[in-house]
Design an enzyme around this catalytic site. Sequence first.
Site: not given
Ligand code: IMP
Ligand code: MG
Length: 180
Positions: A44, A99-100, A103, A152, A159, A165
Site C-alpha cells: 500500500g 505506511e499508507d 487503521d 474505506f 487497494d 492502487r
Molecule cells: P490495521 O492493522 O488495522 O491498522 O490495518 C492496516 C492495513 O489495513 C493498512 O496497511 C492497509 O493495508 C489496510 N487498510 C486499512 N484501512 C484501509 C482502507 O481504508 N483502505 C485500504 N486499505 C486499508
Molecule cells: Mg498497508
Amino acid sequence: MMEQDIQQVLFNEEQLKTRVAELARQIERDYAGKTPMLISVLRGSFIFMADLCRALQLPCTLDFMSVSSYGKGTSSTGQVQITKDLSEDIAGRDILVVEDILDSGNTLSYLLKILENRRPASIRLCTLLDKPERRVKPVTVDYTGFAIPDAFVVGYGLDYAEKYRNLPYIGILKPEVYGG
Ligand code: IMP
Ligand code: MG
C-alpha cells in the site's frame, strides 16, 4: 471504469503533493545530519514512499518489507506475518517506517515491536493516512499526512481486493462495491 466505484474524492493529486512536501520538510528538520533508512510496508505505501523519498532533500536509504494480516475484506486482525523481510540490517540505523494507512493499529504495533528488537538507533513512524476512531492497539505516530473519518479509501497505492492502487487520488470507495 474505476471512477464509477468512487463515492467521493478525499485528496486530489495536488493536495497529496502539497502534503507530502510538508511532511518532507518536517522530516528533513528532524533528521538533519543523519541518513535515515526509510522502510516501506508493501504494497500500500509504494506510491507514498516513491513521492516522499523524492521530496526529501536528505541522504537516505530505502528498504521494503511485506506483511500479511490475516484479515478478510476490509479489516485486519491481530495476527500478522512477515511475508517479505528487509534486505538490510537495521541495527544502529535511524529508521523511518513509511505506511499508507493506520487503521486498527494491529499491523503496525506488531511490526514496530519486531523492528525494535533488531536494535535500531531510533525508530519513527510516518503514515499518510490515519483513522483514529478505528484504533484498537495504541501506536505512536510521528508524522501523519491526513486524519480521515472511518470510511474505506482507495487509490494512491491503497487497494480493495488489489484493485484501485493506480488511481492518482485518494477516494472513498462506494460501500456497495465491498458489500459494506
Ligand atoms: P490495521 O492493522 O488495522 O491498522 O490495518 C492496516 C492495513 O489495513 C493498512 O496497511 C492497509 O493495508 C489496510 N487498510 C486499512 N484501512 C484501509 C482502507 O481504508 N483502505 C485500504 N486499505 C486499508
Ligand atoms: Mg498497508
